[in-house]
Design an enzyme around this catalytic site. Structure first.
Site, short mmCIF file in Angstrom:
data_model
loop_
_atom_site.label_atom_id
_atom_site.label_comp_id
_atom_site.label_asym_id
_atom_site.label_seq_id
_atom_site.Cartn_x
_atom_site.Cartn_y
_atom_site.Cartn_z
N CYS A 1 -24.53 6.97 29.87
CA CYS A 1 -26.07 6.97 29.71
C CYS A 1 -26.27 5.99 28.86
CB CYS A 1 -25.90 7.90 27.76
SG CYS A 1 -24.68 9.69 27.91
N GLU B 1 -26.67 13.59 21.29
CA GLU B 1 -26.78 12.30 21.97
C GLU B 1 -26.79 12.19 23.67
OE1 GLU B 1 -26.00 9.75 24.88
OE2 GLU B 1 -23.45 9.61 23.52
#
Ligand code: SIN
Length: 485
Positions: free
Chosen positions: A290, A256
């Site tokens: 993120c 990720e």
């Protein structure tokens, strides 16, 4: 020393095979509070030899853990979840002390993190294979789902609790065992979680925690053939290094990685909803996520109103220590983070952007930056091409839907995107055109244990959470039973 040192969940050791241990060399690394720059304590500065022992312990534990029934593993995960919820306050205090986010957000992260444990306790009971009609009458074919094996779990500092549970809970539910390498800035949240797992009755060796510098620990996790999978959350740069390193022993990977989220506000948007969405998406964790909006694209017809209203709300945000009441923006994680934010803002100003929020005095002592809104952002600026990872909201003006989609997709990243419109036709058109793993329509909040989390392009591989999250830790075995006629 901070009050967290008095907590039962505060410990300054690593965990290998059920033993709380120091580094072989006796060396430690200091963990500081970003709100004061003062030491909170130390953790062992471990390296390859401790990591190897942790991997071997995880391998021994795997032999028995994978043989427990799924219901037994589910019960242990439920107990871990219960202890996390019962210890919400100490876990949140430790998180805020080492990471900096406001206490209320830290509490939210503990609930979010615990949510993954609960969810995968439930999913553990539903892991099932399937049968396939055989091409010949004398055979039966069944597909079994089996645990991958020992997993290396490498986690970031921005969500020191939830990024661990999002990986470890499905791994344990599937029957895998783990070696966790928490970020060196935020190891105490990982240790606290491991203490609670131990209290919940999860056996020795199933969860190991190795603290220290990333390079040596990471190299051992990558090169040791016992480790069958690495799950990592962090930058695309490190993700690509891990991919290269994992290639020699063909390890499975879940990555990720970085994002560069567009947040598009069309002229036909509900402006109140769009402002709330922008605040949530951009300023959660001080902009250090993120999935944070990195580029806010606003259509020309509502640009000036949107900009003025957003700037007004940002001016009202309080900056300070995460423990202070009413604080919305805590300190940044370190000086390097502040340097990057400042570099992005200076570059934008040099290329014609303007700050439209008011000047403010920052509290003394901590690693603070002011939240700002910029107008006049353009695609040649650094902040349009890299994650700023800070409380900077750059506004890009656009004219047409096609232009907005082209700007939004004009990045090698594809993690999260958001857009605001009241037109259901546009909603489908834009939702389908955006090249991202997660898209929020009329919302700036997309993080939940129930939906797949992950990106496309250079934002990563695999999905976490949801029903599919456990598949990342399961192998399929085709079992062909012959000679039956
Ligand atoms: C991240 O920033 O990596 C995760 C954020 C989230 O889970 O919402």
């Amino acid at each position: 020393m901070s009050a967290i040192t008095e907590l039962e969940l505060f410990r300054q050791s690593g965990l290998i095979d059920g033993q709380w241990v120091a580094a072989d060399t006796g060396r430690t690394i200091t963990v500081t509070d970003p709100a004061t720059r003062m030491s909170l304590g130390t953790v062992p500065d471990m390296g390859a030899s401790e990591t190897r022992r942790a991997i071997e312990a995880a391998d021994r534990a795997f032999a028995t853990w994978k043989r427990k029934t799924n219901a037994e593993r589910a019960q242990l995960l439920e107990a871990w979840y219960g202890l996390m919820m019962a210890n919400l306050e100490p876990l949140a205090s430790i998180l805020t002390a080492e990471q900096g986010k406001p206490l209320e957000e830290a509490r939210g992260e503990i609930r979010y993190g615990a949510g993954f444990v609960k969810w995968f306790a439930e999913e553990a009971r539903r892991v099932g294979g399937n049968t396939i009609p055989s091409p010949t009458p004398d055979r039966r074919i069944v597909v079994l789902k089996e645990a991958v094996g020992v997993c290396g779990i490498i986690t970031p500092w921005n969500f020191p609790n939830a990024m661990i549970t999002r990986k470890v809970a499905p791994a344990l539910a599937a029957g895998c065992t783990v070696v966790i390498k928490p970020a060196q800035f935020t190891p105490f949240s990982a240790i606290a979680l491991a203490i609670l797992a131990e209290k919940a009755g999860i056996p020795a060796g199933v969860i190991n925690v190795v603290t220290g510098q990333p390079r040596e620990i990471g190299d051992e996790l990558l090169t040791n053939e016992i480790v069958r999978k690495i799950s990592f959350t962090g930058s695309t740069h490190v993700g690509s290094m891990l991919m290269r390193g994992a290639a020699s022993s063909i390890k499975r990977l879940s990555l990720e990685l970085g994002g560069n989220a567009p947040f598009i506000v069309f002229d036909d948007a509900d402006i109140d909803l769009a402002i709330e969405g922008a605040l949530v998406s951009k300023f959660r964790n001080g902009g250090q996520t993120c999935v944070c909006a990195n580029r806010i694209l606003v259509q020309a017809g509502i640009f000036d109103v949107f900009a003025a209203r957003l700037a007004d709300r940002v001016d009202q945000m309080r900056v300070g220590a995460g423990t202070a009441p009413g604080v919305a923006i805590g300190p940044m994680i370190n000086e390097a983070a502040i340097d990057k934010i400042n570099e992005h803002v200076s570059d934008a100003l040099a290329r014609g952007a303007k700050i439209i929020t008011s000047e403010r005095t920052l509290p003394p002592g901590g690693q603070y930056v002011a939240p700002i809104v910029l107008t006049g952002a353009t695609t040649d600026m650094l902040l349009a091409n890299e994650e700023t990872f800070g409380p900077v909201a750059p506004l890009f003006r656009f004219e047409t839907e096609e232009e907005a989609i082209a700007i939004a997709n004009g990045t090698p990243y594809g993690l999260a995107a958001y857009f605001f419109t009241e037109s259901h036709r546009r909603a489908w058109r834009v939702g389908e055109a955006l090249e991202f793993g997660m898209v929020g329509l009329n919302t700036g909040a997309i993080s939940t244990e129930v939906a797949p989390f992950g990106g496309v392009k250079q934002s990563g591989l695999g999905r976490e959470g949801a029903q599919v999250g456990i598949d990342e830790y399961l192998e399929l075995k085709s079992f062909h039973l012959g000679g039956l006629s």
